[in-house]
Design an enzyme around this catalytic site. Structure first.
Site, PDB file in Angstrom:
ATOM      1  N   GLU A  90     113.151 -30.610   4.698  1.00  0.00           N
ATOM      2  CA  GLU A  90     114.035 -30.385   3.554  1.00  0.00           C
ATOM      3  C   GLU A  90     113.773 -29.029   2.908  1.00  0.00           C
ATOM      4  OE1 GLU A  90     114.918 -33.463   0.824  1.00  0.00           O
ATOM      5  OE2 GLU A  90     115.467 -34.874   2.418  1.00  0.00           O
ATOM      6  N   HIS A 147     117.538 -32.946  -0.240  1.00  0.00           N
ATOM      7  CA  HIS A 147     117.916 -31.547  -0.019  1.00  0.00           C
ATOM      8  C   HIS A 147     118.571 -31.401   1.353  1.00  0.00           C
ATOM      9  CE1 HIS A 147     114.548 -31.574  -2.825  1.00  0.00           C
ATOM     10  NE2 HIS A 147     114.971 -30.417  -3.295  1.00  0.00           N
ATOM     11  N   LYS A 174     117.385 -36.044  -7.983  1.00  0.00           N
ATOM     12  CA  LYS A 174     117.678 -34.637  -7.689  1.00  0.00           C
ATOM     13  C   LYS A 174     118.404 -34.507  -6.359  1.00  0.00           C
ATOM     14  CE  LYS A 174     115.574 -30.135  -6.733  1.00  0.00           C
ATOM     15  NZ  LYS A 174     114.355 -29.415  -6.300  1.00  0.00           N
TER      16      LYS A 174
END
Length: 260
Positions: A90, A147, A174
């Site tokens: 990531e 991510h 996130k």
């Protein structure tokens, strides 16, 4: 369904209270460089400091990691400290740790009570309960993150990632993705706007690279509570210098709110 978001208070900083927070990463390779960057960042007064420990060349030595954490805490005072070991899959740096060694290190960092937040990636579902339990025990806020440095998944996928973070008991969710076209930036913003109405936790979302610059400055308008800016070095594509973000955010907020 509309849900009122919970504000996460970390020391004197409120995450998710409407005022966008600025987080700046420390990405030094050795202890001297890390502490030098930390000292410089303290003068710039960000809301949060993140130590990207995957950049640390001696990460395989837990005692040296804990020593750096202790010194950083002594320097930054009441600025909240986020501890992150970003995986190579990531966008992180290669590290000489197995998954179990990484989890063991994260547990020990929580046990020091010197960090305020810890980041763990959603893909590693097997270890999320372990990190969740130890972070709760020692009063460390948990960010569950996703991510994608190659593309921007669909809106449905991004919303699902955020909802899954909430289901796993994250304090904050996130998502950071790479746009290929400006439409991808719109996808990220739309996913954030939708997800914020279905979870109670604060969100951190951004579209990386040059195309995603606006999400780092105006993310708070559609539900992102924290933006990442660069100190001496970037930890991800598209991060602007912290001084510029600190100068621009109040201007954008002023005119967005129609203040004179």
């Amino acid at each position: 369904m509309n849900i009122s978001p919970t504000v996460v208070s970390v020391r004197k900083v409120e995450i998710g209270g409407g005022q966008p927070c600025i987080c700046v990463p420390v990405v030094g390779k050795d202890a001297d460089e890390i502490l030098k960057q930390t000292r410089e960042l303290c003068r710039k007064k960000p809301d949060l400091i993140e130590w990207r420990a995957d950049f640390f060349q001696e990460i395989s030595d837990p005692e040296k990691v804990l020593d750096v954490v202790q010194h950083m805490r002594g320097m930054i005072g009441e600025i909240p400290l986020l501890f992150t070991i970003r995986s190579e899959k990531e966008g992180g740096q290669p590290i000489p740790l197995t998954d179990s060694e990484k989890i063991s290190l994260m547990k020990r960092v929580c046990q020091t009570r010197q960090v305020d937040l810890i980041d763990h990636e959603l893909w590693d579902e097997r270890n999320i309960p372990v990190i969740r339990n130890v972070s709760k025990e020692y009063g460390v806020r948990l960010i569950l993150s996703f991510h994608d440095f190659a593309q921007t998944p669909s809106k449905e996928v991004l919303v699902d990632k955020i909802l899954k973070a909430g289901e796993f008991g994250a304090d904050i969710a996130k998502v950071a993705v790479m746009p290929v076209t400006f439409k991808d930036v719109i996808v990220l913003m739309g996913a954030t706007e939708e997800a914020r109405h279905h979870v109670r936790i604060p969100l951190i979302t951004m579209s990386m690279g040059g195309l995603g610059t606006m999400t780092r400055l105006a993310g708070w308008q559609y539900g992102s509570a924290v933006t990442f800016a660069a100190g001496s070095r970037c930890s991800a594509p598209g991060q602007m210098p912290v001084e510029e973000v600190q100068n621009l955010l109040p201007v954008i907020r002023k005119y967005t709110r129609g203040e004179d």
